[in-house]
Design a protein around this motif. Structure first.
Motif, short mmCIF file in Angstrom:
data_model
loop_
_atom_site.label_atom_id
_atom_site.label_comp_id
_atom_site.label_asym_id
_atom_site.label_seq_id
_atom_site.Cartn_x
_atom_site.Cartn_y
_atom_site.Cartn_z
N ILE A 125 6.57 -48.99 -11.74
CA ILE A 125 7.78 -49.71 -11.35
C ILE A 125 7.56 -50.24 -9.94
O ILE A 125 7.03 -49.54 -9.07
CB ILE A 125 9.01 -48.77 -11.38
CG1 ILE A 125 9.35 -48.41 -12.83
CG2 ILE A 125 10.20 -49.41 -10.69
CD1 ILE A 125 10.50 -47.44 -12.96
N ALA A 126 7.92 -51.49 -9.71
CA ALA A 126 7.76 -52.09 -8.39
C ALA A 126 9.11 -52.60 -7.90
O ALA A 126 9.83 -53.28 -8.64
CB ALA A 126 6.75 -53.25 -8.45
N LEU A 127 9.45 -52.25 -6.67
CA LEU A 127 10.74 -52.64 -6.10
C LEU A 127 10.55 -53.42 -4.80
O LEU A 127 9.72 -53.04 -3.96
CB LEU A 127 11.61 -51.42 -5.77
CG LEU A 127 11.98 -50.42 -6.86
CD1 LEU A 127 10.95 -49.30 -6.95
CD2 LEU A 127 13.34 -49.83 -6.59
N VAL A 147 -1.48 -53.68 -2.93
CA VAL A 147 -1.35 -54.28 -4.26
C VAL A 147 -1.71 -55.76 -4.20
O VAL A 147 -1.56 -56.42 -3.17
CB VAL A 147 0.09 -54.13 -4.80
CG1 VAL A 147 0.44 -52.66 -5.00
CG2 VAL A 147 1.11 -54.79 -3.87
N ASN A 148 -2.24 -56.23 -5.33
CA ASN A 148 -2.58 -57.64 -5.44
C ASN A 148 -1.36 -58.45 -5.86
O ASN A 148 -0.67 -58.09 -6.81
CB ASN A 148 -3.69 -57.85 -6.48
CG ASN A 148 -5.03 -57.33 -6.00
OD1 ASN A 148 -5.43 -57.65 -4.89
ND2 ASN A 148 -5.70 -56.54 -6.82
N THR A 149 -1.07 -59.52 -5.15
CA THR A 149 0.03 -60.43 -5.49
C THR A 149 -0.49 -61.85 -5.51
O THR A 149 -1.66 -62.11 -5.19
CB THR A 149 1.19 -60.32 -4.47
OG1 THR A 149 0.77 -60.94 -3.23
CG2 THR A 149 1.57 -58.88 -4.21
N ALA A 150 0.39 -62.78 -5.86
CA ALA A 150 0.01 -64.20 -5.86
C ALA A 150 -0.34 -64.67 -4.45
O ALA A 150 -1.06 -65.65 -4.28
CB ALA A 150 1.15 -65.04 -6.43
N GLY A 182 6.67 -60.48 -1.10
CA GLY A 182 5.99 -60.99 -2.30
C GLY A 182 6.57 -60.54 -3.61
O GLY A 182 5.96 -60.78 -4.66
N LEU A 183 7.75 -59.88 -3.60
CA LEU A 183 8.33 -59.41 -4.86
C LEU A 183 9.82 -59.75 -4.86
O LEU A 183 10.60 -59.17 -4.11
CB LEU A 183 8.14 -57.90 -5.01
CG LEU A 183 8.57 -57.29 -6.35
CD1 LEU A 183 7.73 -57.82 -7.50
CD2 LEU A 183 8.46 -55.76 -6.30
N PRO A 184 10.25 -60.70 -5.72
CA PRO A 184 11.65 -61.14 -5.69
C PRO A 184 12.62 -60.27 -6.49
O PRO A 184 13.83 -60.38 -6.31
CB PRO A 184 11.57 -62.55 -6.29
CG PRO A 184 10.40 -62.50 -7.21
CD PRO A 184 9.41 -61.55 -6.58
#
Length: 211
Positions: A125-127, A147-150, A182-184
């Motif tokens: 789970i990512a918050l 963590v790898n993101t866009a 990086g996480l909406p």
């Protein structure tokens, strides 16, 4: 005020023998328009009994909360929830894909409301940090990871969530990561999904609790 129209339905058990099929067709603040067992639509106020053992405990413009034999369930747009898994007695939830084929669920993390996108590609789970703070997760005490993101590799914090609940499925001590950038939105990843059986049938995804 016009109600918010929904195409959501909920299969509930009243006692042990009677199953009530309840559809939410409209919502007002503190009121919900429900169809029960194919009867004509009827408006129920918060606190009203819907049928034996089932009552409406809250409603707003986006969802209704139903209580059955002491257990509560939030019904969100496009979501179908089965409170029993026939023949097994295990908690299950059936999710309906949206127009883009995504499964967006209304659940709870540490007792707080959380809207999550089901993502089988996410290990945990990512918050976003904003949601973690809102839900009372002291993520800065977590172990730092990456963590790898866009947008490339970004730092994250590895934490344990006390409880994660989707439909009637409630799982304790679930691994998660919190990202400050990086996480909406919240991703419902495999640290939760691995503890369920997943079965896809057309546009519907059924999760059944394993352990």
């Amino acid at each position: 005020m016009r109600p918010t129209l929904l195409a959501a339905s909920l299969l509930l058990l009243a006692g042990t023998s009677h199953a009530a099929d309840i559809s939410v067709v409209g919502l007002f603040p503190n009121k919900a328009v429900l169809v029960v067992d194919d009867a004509p639509p009827k408006t129920y106020s918060v606190g009203a009994a819907i049928t034996e053992g089932i009552r409406l405990v809250s409603a707003d413009n986006t969802s209704a909360t139903i209580e059955t034999n002491g257990k509560r369930q939030i019904i969100a747009l496009g979501e179908h929830v089965s409170r029993s898994n026939a023949g097994s007695g295990r908690a299950s939830v059936a999710l309906q894909a949206d127009g883009q084929g995504h499964y967006v669920v209304q659940g709870q993390i540490n007792g707080g409301t959380a809207r999550m996108l089901l993502d089988t590609g996410a290990t945990m789970i990512a918050l976003p940090a904003s949601d973690a703070t809102r839900l009372g997760v002291d993520y800065k005490k977590g172990r730092v990871a990456y963590v790898n993101t866009a947008n490339g590799v970004v730092p994250a914090y590895h934490v344990k969530l006390d409880t994660v609940k989707v439909g009637d499925i409630e799982i304790n001590q679930v691994d998660a990561v919190v990202q400050e950038q990086g996480l909406p939105f919240i991703l419902l990843g495999m640290s939760f999904l691995n503890r369920t059986e997943m079965r896809r049938d057309g546009q519907q995804m059924v999760l059944t609790k394993r352990f």
